[in-house]
Design an enzyme around this catalytic site. Sequence first.
Site, PDB file in Angstrom:
ATOM      1  N   ASP A  21      -6.275  17.747 -15.145  1.00  0.00           N
ATOM      2  CA  ASP A  21      -6.624  16.400 -15.580  1.00  0.00           C
ATOM      3  C   ASP A  21      -6.243  16.353 -17.064  1.00  0.00           C
ATOM      4  O   ASP A  21      -6.924  16.937 -17.906  1.00  0.00           O
ATOM      5  CB  ASP A  21      -8.127  16.158 -15.379  1.00  0.00           C
ATOM      6  CG  ASP A  21      -8.561  14.772 -15.820  1.00  0.00           C
ATOM      7  OD1 ASP A  21      -7.852  14.161 -16.643  1.00  0.00           O
ATOM      8  OD2 ASP A  21      -9.620  14.302 -15.354  1.00  0.00           O
ATOM      9  N   ARG A  27       0.843  -1.218   0.000  1.00  0.00           N
ATOM     10  CA  ARG A  27       0.000   0.000   0.000  1.00  0.00           C
ATOM     11  C   ARG A  27       0.873   1.261   0.000  1.00  0.00           C
ATOM     12  O   ARG A  27       0.462   2.335  -0.419  1.00  0.00           O
ATOM     13  CB  ARG A  27      -0.985  -0.012   1.171  1.00  0.00           C
ATOM     14  CG  ARG A  27      -1.827   1.255   1.261  1.00  0.00           C
ATOM     15  CD  ARG A  27      -3.146   1.073   2.010  1.00  0.00           C
ATOM     16  NE  ARG A  27      -2.994   0.429   3.293  1.00  0.00           N
ATOM     17  CZ  ARG A  27      -2.518   1.029   4.387  1.00  0.00           C
ATOM     18  NH1 ARG A  27      -2.141   2.284   4.359  1.00  0.00           N
ATOM     19  NH2 ARG A  27      -2.415   0.356   5.534  1.00  0.00           N
ATOM     20  N   LYS A  29      -7.285   5.162 -19.609  1.00  0.00           N
ATOM     21  CA  LYS A  29      -7.524   5.596 -20.981  1.00  0.00           C
ATOM     22  C   LYS A  29      -6.248   5.405 -21.828  1.00  0.00           C
ATOM     23  O   LYS A  29      -5.818   4.289 -22.025  1.00  0.00           O
ATOM     24  CB  LYS A  29      -8.028   7.036 -20.963  1.00  0.00           C
ATOM     25  CG  LYS A  29      -9.141   7.291 -19.925  1.00  0.00           C
ATOM     26  CD  LYS A  29     -10.397   6.556 -20.242  1.00  0.00           C
ATOM     27  CE  LYS A  29     -11.525   6.561 -19.240  1.00  0.00           C
ATOM     28  NZ  LYS A  29     -11.482   7.159 -17.965  1.00  0.00           N
TER      29      LYS A  29
HETATM   30  C1  LIG Z   1     -11.251  12.961 -18.157  1.00  0.00           C
HETATM   31  C2  LIG Z   1     -11.437  11.916 -17.091  1.00  0.00           C
HETATM   32  N1  LIG Z   1     -10.887  12.113 -15.887  1.00  0.00           N
HETATM   33  C3  LIG Z   1     -11.021  11.203 -14.896  1.00  0.00           C
HETATM   34  C4  LIG Z   1     -11.748  10.053 -15.070  1.00  0.00           C
HETATM   35  C5  LIG Z   1     -11.875   9.061 -13.954  1.00  0.00           C
HETATM   36  O1  LIG Z   1     -10.990   8.020 -14.203  1.00  0.00           O
HETATM   37  P1  LIG Z   1     -11.218   6.491 -13.692  1.00  0.00           P
HETATM   38  O2  LIG Z   1     -12.459   5.990 -14.329  1.00  0.00           O
HETATM   39  O3  LIG Z   1      -9.973   5.813 -14.114  1.00  0.00           O
HETATM   40  O4  LIG Z   1     -11.351   6.574 -12.200  1.00  0.00           O
HETATM   41  C6  LIG Z   1     -12.349   9.812 -16.311  1.00  0.00           C
HETATM   42  C7  LIG Z   1     -13.151   8.591 -16.542  1.00  0.00           C
HETATM   43  O5  LIG Z   1     -13.824   8.428 -17.512  1.00  0.00           O
HETATM   44  C8  LIG Z   1     -12.190  10.773 -17.351  1.00  0.00           C
HETATM   45  O6  LIG Z   1     -12.739  10.605 -18.556  1.00  0.00           O
END
Ligand SMILES: Cc1ncc(COP(=O)(O)O)c(C=O)c1O
Length: 417
Positions: A207, A82, A232
């Site tokens: 992000d 962890r 992704k």
């Molecule tokens: C732009 C974006 N940020 C964050 C996330 C969250 O990621 P996760 O599903 O891996 O927790 C997503 C999920 O679709 C996303 O499209």
Amino acid sequence: MKNARFRLSIRICIFTFQILLGVIIVRNKDRHPSTLCVQGYHTQTSGPAVVPIVQSSTFVFENQKQMLDSVQGKSGGHVYTRWSNPTTKSVEEKISALEGTEDTHVLASGMAAISSAIFGVVKGGERILSSDSIYGGTVQLFNKILPQYGIHVDYVDTDEIVDKLMDSGGSYKLCFFETPTNPTLKIVDMKKVADAARTTGTISMIDSTFGSPINQRPYEFGVDLVMHSATKYLGGHSDIIAGTISGSKVMMTNVRSAAKLLGGTMDPFASFLLDRGIKTLGVRMERHNFNAKYLAEKLERNSRIRKVHYPGLSSHPHHDVARKQMDGFGGMLSIELDSDLAGTSKFVDSLEIFLNAVSLGGVESLASIPALTTHYGLNETALREMDIAESTVRLSVGIEDPSDLLFDLLSALDVLQ
Ligand SMILES: Cc1ncc(COP(=O)(O)O)c(C=O)c1O
């Protein structure tokens, strides 16, 4: 002698040219992104060519002194998965190399990365400024969970982040934004936001999921924390859920402390798959970028499509900013059909190569209707405010043959007539 002098002056010229060209060459210690994807900064001299999966929750020490050195972080030894794990550490180093950051923490999901970062650097009573164009799950975290801990979030239009920050008098602890945004692919000027954040003593956090570190490296523009849903593009094969957060060592110390206790730990096997996925990130992104631009240009000329949102098109309102800060325009694009919701559903259901699924960034092409998925339940006016129509279709363009993808889309458009 003449030859030696000639060689020396050539070397000086190359060196000066490299310095002028700058950041990437120096940052990557002469390794380019595709090489970093495969090897990071490492050169394997013996042992397995592939990072082994250390599927162990705990680690054994010869004596208490060794154990204590590791617990105190003096020896870099792993104590408990962890906290850290060799397989995960290896992929973390690779991502740091790609992002140009000092440190990266890999977690079990993008949401775990966002929440660990925020709980790591923002305290109860402090405020966050967020772009209003962010992933729906993040909005829910901001609206439902953070207020329970005394953290409040104000939203601002993507074009007004800089002004809002400058007017804030430093009242925000953190500024959160995405670029490109979902689903209309708006582009935020990363450098301007990072500069405004620095001026006002605010931590900037992006992000960067839609961009990938091949297409954009926000840390180079001064953004403090760079986050990805590695589910992704980084993973790239729609077979893992993972998240990453990268930044300076100082900033990451707080993030790691929070992550350790919040417990969104990445499983070593998933870290192995993530590492394996990243090996092909460079070539995958080249194909994603090519395919999406090819489709965007073809579809922009189609009379049955009202609008194409793609930052690589010169008609895109932020095309100049995208050119300045991106090395490729990405594999995501949105189209607005000249149809209603029923027609749009028929269009998506008629696609054969584009799969009818949410998520993005995998090798396979996906199509989804935001009004029925990510933005479900919002009425037409609310959707319009976000520049989304009921007939907007989000395409995650994969790495298949571009002419097959175009044929698939055109055949599905024919069904509408
Ligand atoms: C732009 C974006 N940020 C964050 C996330 C969250 O990621 P996760 O599903 O891996 O927790 C997503 C999920 O679709 C996303 O499209």
